[in-house]
Design a protein around this motif. Structure first.
Motif, PDB file in Angstrom:
ATOM      1  N   THR A   1      -7.901   5.528  -0.250  1.00  0.00           N
ATOM      2  CA  THR A   1      -9.181   4.897  -0.575  1.00  0.00           C
ATOM      3  C   THR A   1     -10.187   5.034   0.559  1.00  0.00           C
ATOM      4  O   THR A   1     -11.289   5.540   0.365  1.00  0.00           O
ATOM      5  CB  THR A   1      -8.987   3.407  -0.911  1.00  0.00           C
TER       6      THR A   1
ATOM      7  N   ASN B   1      -0.716   3.785  -2.009  1.00  0.00           N
ATOM      8  CA  ASN B   1      -2.055   4.177  -1.583  1.00  0.00           C
ATOM      9  C   ASN B   1      -2.034   5.119  -0.381  1.00  0.00           C
ATOM     10  O   ASN B   1      -3.077   5.574   0.062  1.00  0.00           O
ATOM     11  CB  ASN B   1      -2.892   2.929  -1.261  1.00  0.00           C
TER      12      ASN B   1
ATOM     13  N   CYS C   1      -4.858   6.383   4.203  1.00  0.00           N
ATOM     14  CA  CYS C   1      -5.162   5.635   2.990  1.00  0.00           C
ATOM     15  C   CYS C   1      -5.991   6.506   2.048  1.00  0.00           C
ATOM     16  O   CYS C   1      -6.992   7.098   2.466  1.00  0.00           O
ATOM     17  CB  CYS C   1      -5.928   4.356   3.353  1.00  0.00           C
TER      18      CYS C   1
ATOM     19  N   GLY D   1       0.761  -1.236   0.000  1.00  0.00           N
ATOM     20  CA  GLY D   1       0.000   0.000   0.000  1.00  0.00           C
ATOM     21  C   GLY D   1       0.793   1.287   0.000  1.00  0.00           C
ATOM     22  O   GLY D   1       0.209   2.356   0.175  1.00  0.00           O
TER      23      GLY D   1
END
Length: 117
Positions: A75, A57, A73, A54
Motif C-alpha cells: 500500500t 500486505n 508494504c 499485514g
C-alpha cells in the motif's frame, strides 16, 4: 525492551525484543542508498521478532544475487525490515519504522556495500 513498529500506513505492524537501541547501520549499496533507510545493526532472531499484522500486505523484492529478502508494504511502499535467504526469519529492522526511536540520533555505522557486496 519491547519495540513496536509499522510501515507508514500501518497495514504492516510488528514488534521485537531488544536491548536499548543506541546503534544503527546505514549501507550505500544501490538499493539501500535509494531507500535511505537506517537499519538495526543486528538481525533479530525469530524468538525476538513478531509480525503482528499485514502478512498479506507484504511484497518481496530481490535484486542481484537474490540473497536479501527486501519486504515492503504493497500500500505505502515502505520497507520495514529484511532478512536473508541464508537465515530466513532473522530480521534487520528499518529503525525509521519503529516507534520512539530517532534513527538519525543514533551512533550510525556506515557500511560500504557498494564496494564490499
Amino acid at each position: 525492551m519491547k519495540y513496536k513498529g509499522s510501515c507508514h500506513c500501518e497495514a504492516v505492524q510488528f514488534e521485537f525484543e531488544s536491548e536499548v537501541i543506541t546503534e544503527a547501520l546505514q549501507c550505500n549499496c544501490s538499493i539501500c542508498i535509494r531507500k535511505n533507510a537506517i537499519m538495526s545493526r543486528r538481525y533479530y532472531e525469530p524468538a525476538e521478532f513478531n509480525l503482528l499484522s499485514g502478512t498479506d500486505n507484504l511484497a518481496l523484492y530481490h535484486w542481484g544475487d537474490h540473497d536479501v529478502n527486501h519486504y515492503f508494504c504493497k500500500t505505502c511502499g515502505i520497507s520495514p525490515f529484511h532478512d536473508t535467504i541464508y537465515e530466513p526469519g532473522k530480521y534487520r529492522v528499518n529503525l525509521g519504522c519503529v516507534a520512539n526511536v530517532a534513527p538519525r540520533e543514533l551512533d550510525i555505522m556506515y557500511f560500504d556495500g557498494r564496494n564490499e557486496l
